[in-house]
Scaffold this active site. Structure first.
Site, mmCIF file in Angstrom:
data_model
loop_
_atom_site.group_PDB
_atom_site.id
_atom_site.type_symbol
_atom_site.label_atom_id
_atom_site.label_comp_id
_atom_site.label_asym_id
_atom_site.label_seq_id
_atom_site.Cartn_x
_atom_site.Cartn_y
_atom_site.Cartn_z
ATOM 1 N N HIS A 154 0.841 -1.191 0.000
ATOM 2 C CA HIS A 154 0.000 0.000 0.000
ATOM 3 C C HIS A 154 0.883 1.251 0.000
ATOM 4 C CE1 HIS A 154 -2.954 2.778 2.288
ATOM 5 N NE2 HIS A 154 -3.188 2.848 0.998
ATOM 6 N N CYS A 177 -0.403 0.402 9.631
ATOM 7 C CA CYS A 177 -0.626 1.765 9.124
ATOM 8 C C CYS A 177 -2.063 1.953 8.647
ATOM 9 C CB CYS A 177 0.348 2.083 7.987
ATOM 10 S SG CYS A 177 2.044 2.263 8.541
ATOM 11 N N HIS A 178 -2.504 1.079 7.702
ATOM 12 C CA HIS A 178 -3.845 1.260 7.154
ATOM 13 C C HIS A 178 -4.638 -0.038 7.123
ATOM 14 C CE1 HIS A 178 -1.232 4.456 5.533
ATOM 15 N NE2 HIS A 178 -2.228 5.202 5.931
ATOM 16 N N GLY A 179 -4.197 -1.003 7.913
ATOM 17 C CA GLY A 179 -4.995 -2.200 8.119
ATOM 18 C C GLY A 179 -4.995 -3.221 7.007
#
Lengths: 438, 190, 287
Positions: free
Chosen positions: B130, B154-156
């Protein structure tokens, strides 16, 4: 800026809208497109543009080199080698920057001699001239600090010798010079600490330089350009618009100069440097023969010419060092006083039969000092350096003021137009000068 | 000014040619200045590293540095392998193996993510596809997400035990670097 | 204006032609390190691949016993513009290079030695200057990576000839002082002249500053077996190793001169075109 007003007229609605809020296009057009430029400028006047280009090029290549350079005593030399060997086109960019410094001085010296010859320092251009001297001083400081960055033997010992100049102040107040030198070094000798601050200042000063160049241009466009006749612009036919006339000439001058520049970058990149700078700095060994870069040689010769006995009879004793340092700085600063040292009412040496010869002798003096600065400071070289040092200062302090008073200048043309068209006054003003119709 | 009556013809062919030459030169000068920011010759040459797998017991993982990037080396348990093998490639968000040792178009089967004969070893570049964070899941106490592989804090983004993206914003499976077994318990990456 | 320039120009050209000639005539009695013909000299010169390969062989079999070459990595021996050995051969060479790379720390926290890889530098036998001095009776064998750039030959000439020699060198693109020096050093071992006081353990050399060098004569006829049929003479060894070290000090030379020609030609053409354009623009007014 000057009495000249821009003829810029925005054509689009958006251009008009923007012009009312920030008239930058109007200013640029007025100063760099239709600015009245003397029609008789020769190629020596292209060096202003060349110098602007080199300043820009030095800043760009310098910023790029700083991306790869490591300002530390341990890493500096290695990182320069990394740039020369491994970084993509690093060798080219590094040569551009190193040779660029030399080209910068070469061009600026021509620029200064041109100003001296054609009297470009005389009223109303005194401030313009003094700004030029400030630019030269900034260039010298920047170049000196830049030369320390590769951290080779010449870098290290050059820094040691030049910073030690300030210790001459010890002769005036005991301890003052030493205190200043240690303050400059950030230690008791030249070290990585010194290198770091020099790197920081070397990065900063070019932007200061660019600022002063801006003022220099402002002053230039307020007073207007001088020209080979030294006459003021009097009638419309004396000038042409800067673009495309002066700009097309500047472009030719710049590209011709770039041939020289590129020759050094690609074929003799190390010619202007010194072999000892490819040996990593070693605080325990001084190279047998320390010389600065070529552009400092005349000033270096003046510095070294002050020995304990000056010109056979003048005893300087322990003050020799101080005198040398003062003379070296005076040699640069005296140039700033030229507008007042020259008493002539005529600007251009073209019309000054006596001064012209002294000018060329002064050029020879500077070249001779440069040669002597590259020679070992011993024997006959010291004597000649002393003689030419005296000549250098006599030119400014004696020749300039006296010749201006006693010289009878040649007859000046009535105007620039007259000088170009061979002094014919029968022709109506501007008639022959207007462009042909196609 | 002497020429304010008529401007010279700026569209003169020769003037245009001269200007065009100058412009081309200026443009080509850009190339070295762009190139200099690319990895230099010494960086490109930084070649391979050797990793000894013997100390990594079943269920454990180590992280090694290769070209400045973390490489995840995990000795998978039987159940971890099984859960990776039984996944249908068609249902994966990214169906490609992303294995430097295989052709680009190979599907993301567990076999294509590992080496034949050494299926218990999953070796991937441990960088979330990502935005470049390092996913959790290497240490035993780490959160590993729903699929038992890695979980990017960070963003799952959630990766399975073959390092394939299963859930979250990451677009691709984690890369398998070029590597080879030099003996049963040693690999060479790069 | 133009008329006044042309006699001056003719004068400069005449001086350029005549004065160096006189200078050389005058100089012939003077003893200084002579210039050698190099394949890479001048603004057109390029390295000779075969010569660089032989030069590396001399370095490997003789120089490397004492001197390192740390700014050259094995990979550089493969790249274009250099000796360009085949990659596989250099890989093998690196693996068996006697001076190992110190790496680590390993899992036990110990530093260890491993064979060199392509990306590793070509190291000499000593870990640091102190070890080198201890092994060499206090003398330090310097690293050779930059030797051909870090040495130069000073030319002595009367002041009125000096500027012309400088200009001549710039126009010729002369940058080979380091190579000339290395050649002179390699071939400069002689018996000291009568009455010359030699320090014990030093060797007389005509090129070395002070003439007393700690290095014993490294090369002699037949010392290195060449494979390509080049006569195994000291003269060839000295030329070849000087050429190799010139490459080591300036590996981008070939590329630099090649790009240089393109740039110079481009600049000349563009300057010409801009000049024609300028003439067209200014043709409208008398100046």
């Amino acid at each position: 800026m000057s009495g000249h007003t821009s003829t810029y007229e925005p054509t689009s609605r958006w251009g008009k809208w923007f012009d009312e809020r920030l008239p930058i296009a109007r200013v640029m057009h007025g100063q760099f497109v239709d600015f009245p430029t003397p029609r008789n400028l020769n190629y020596l006047w292209t060096f202003g543009g060349i110098l602007t280009f080199i300043l820009g090029a030095q800043i760009i290549t310098g910023v790029v080199l700083a991306m790869h350079y490591q300002p530390s005593a341990a890493g500096a030399f290695d990182s320069i080698e990394q740039i020369r060997r491994d970084v993509n086109y690093g060798w080219m960019i590094r040569n551009f920057h190193a040779v660029g410094a030399s080209m910068f001085f070469f061009a600026v010296y021509i620029h200064i001699f041109r100003g001296l010859y054609y009297g470009s320092y005389k009223a109303p251009r005194e401030v313009l001239w003094i700004l030029g001297v400030i630019i030269m001083l900034l260039m010298m400081a920047t170049a000196f600090m830049g030369y320390s960055l590769p951290w080779g033997q010449m870098s290290f010992w050059g820094v040691t010798v030049i910073t030690n100049l300030f210790s001459a102040l010890d002769t005036i107040i005991n301890g003052l010079g030493t205190a200043i030198v240690e303050w400059l070094w950030g230690g008791y000798s030249v070290s990585g600490t010194t290198l770091n601050r020099f790197f920081s200042l070397h990065y900063l000063l070019p932007f200061v330089l660019a600022g002063v160049v801006g003022l220099h241009l402002w002053a230039l466009h307020t007073a207007g350009q001088n020209n080979p006749t030294g006459l003021d612009l009097k009638e419309p036919s004396d000038s042409v618009p800067m673009h495309p006339y002066a700009t097309s000439k500047d472009a030719v001058g710049l590209f011709a100069f770039l041939i020289l520049f590129a020759w050094f970058v690609f074929f003799v990149p190390d010619y202007l440097g010194h072999a000892d700078n490819y040996i990593e700095a070693n605080p325990l060994v001084t190279p047998p023969h320390i010389v600065p870069e070529w552009y400092f040689l005349p000033f270096y010769a003046i510095l070294r010419s002050f020995t304990s006995t000056f010109l056979w009879v003048i005893p300087l004793g322990q003050y020799a060092k101080l005198c040398g340092v003062l003379a070296m700085f005076s040699a640069v600063l005296i140039i700033a006083f030229v507008p007042w040292l020259d008493t002539s009412r005529v600007r251009s040496s073209k019309y000054r039969p006596i001064f012209k010869w002294f000018f060329w002798f002064f050029v020879f003096t500077c070249l001779a000092l440069g040669y002597l600065g590259s020679m070992p400071a011993e024997g006959v070289y010291v004597m000649w350096a002393q003689i030419f040092t005296v000549c250098y200062f006599l030119f400014f302090l004696v020749a300039m003021p006296i010749i201006g008073l006693i010289e009878t200048p040649k007859k000046l043309p009535r105007s620039i137009t007259d000088s170009v068209l061979g002094g014919s006054t029968a022709m109506p003003n501007g008639a022959a000068a207007s462009p042909e119709k196609r | 000014m002497s020429s304010d009556a008529i401007e010279p013809d700026r569209r003169d062919f020769l003037v245009l040619v001269g200007n065009a030459f100058a412009a081309v030169g200026a443009a080509s000068l850009l190339w070295p200045f762009i190139q200099q920011m690319n990895p230099d010759a010494s960086t490109k040459a930084l070649s391979s590293i050797d990793v000894d797998l013997a100390p990594v017991k079943e269920g454990q993982a180590i992280t090694v540095m290769w070209r400045g990037k973390p490489v995840f080396v995990r000795n998978r348990t039987k159940s971890e392998i099984e859960s990776a093998v039984k996944v249908d490639v068609k249902n994966l968000p990214d169906g490609l193996a992303r294995n430097e040792n295989l052709p680009d178009e190979d599907p993301a089967t567990d076999a294509n993510r590992t080496m034949k004969g050494h299926e218990n070893w999953i070796i991937i570049i441990g960088i979330c596809t990502h935005l470049g964070c390092i996913p959790k899941g290497q240490a035993l106490g780490d959160e590993r997400g729903e699929f038992g592989g890695w979980f990017c804090p960070c963003h799952g983004s959630q990766y399975d035990t073959a390092g394939r993206i299963r859930k979250g914003p990451a677009p691709r499976n984690m890369e398998v670097p070029p590597y080879a077994f030099t003996s049963d318990s040693k690999i060479k990456i790069g | 204006m133009k008329k006044r320039f042309s006699p001056a120009l003719a004068g400069i050209v005449a001086a350029l032609v005549l004065v160096p000639g006189l200078a050389i005539a005058e100089e012939s009695g003077h003893h200084e390190i002579p210039r050698q013909p190099w394949s890479f000299s001048g603004f057109t010169g390029q390295f000779d691949k075969a010569q660089l390969q032989r030069g590396f062989q001399v370095y490997k079999e003789v120089c490397s016993n004492c001197h390192g070459l740390k700014r050259i990595a094995f990979r550089n021996l493969v790249q274009p513009g250099g000796p360009q050995f085949p990659e596989a051969a250099v890989k093998a060479l690196a693996a068996e290079w006697p001076n190992k790379i110190t790496d680590g720390p390993n899992d036990q926290g110990k530093m260890f030695e491993r064979p060199a890889r392509l990306s590793d530098p070509i190291l000499g036998p000593y870990k640091n200057d102190e070890e080198a001095r201890a092994a060499q009776n206090g003398a330090l064998p310097p690293d050779l990576s930059l030797m051909a750039r870090a040495r130069d030959v000073e030319r002595e000439s009367p002041w009125y000839i000096h500027p012309f020699l400088m200009l001549g060198d710039i126009l010729k693109g002369y940058q080979e002082g380091g190579a000339d020096y290395i050649y002179a050093l390699m071939t400069g071992f002689k018996d000291p002249p009568a009455g010359f006081h030699m320090v014990d353990g030093k060797f007389y050399n005509t090129a070395f500053p002070g003439h007393q060098i700690s290095m014993p004569p490294p090369l002699s006829d037949g010392a290195v077996p060449y494979q390509d049929g080049t006569p195994q003479k000291l003269d060839n060894y000295a030329h070849d190793v000087a050429a190799f070290l010139s490459w080591a000090a300036d590996p981008s030379l070939d590329q630099r001169k090649r790009i240089g020609w393109q740039v110079i030609l481009y600049l000349i053409v563009t300057t010409g075109l801009l000049y024609i354009g300028k003439r067209r623009i200014w043709s409208a007014i008398k100046h």
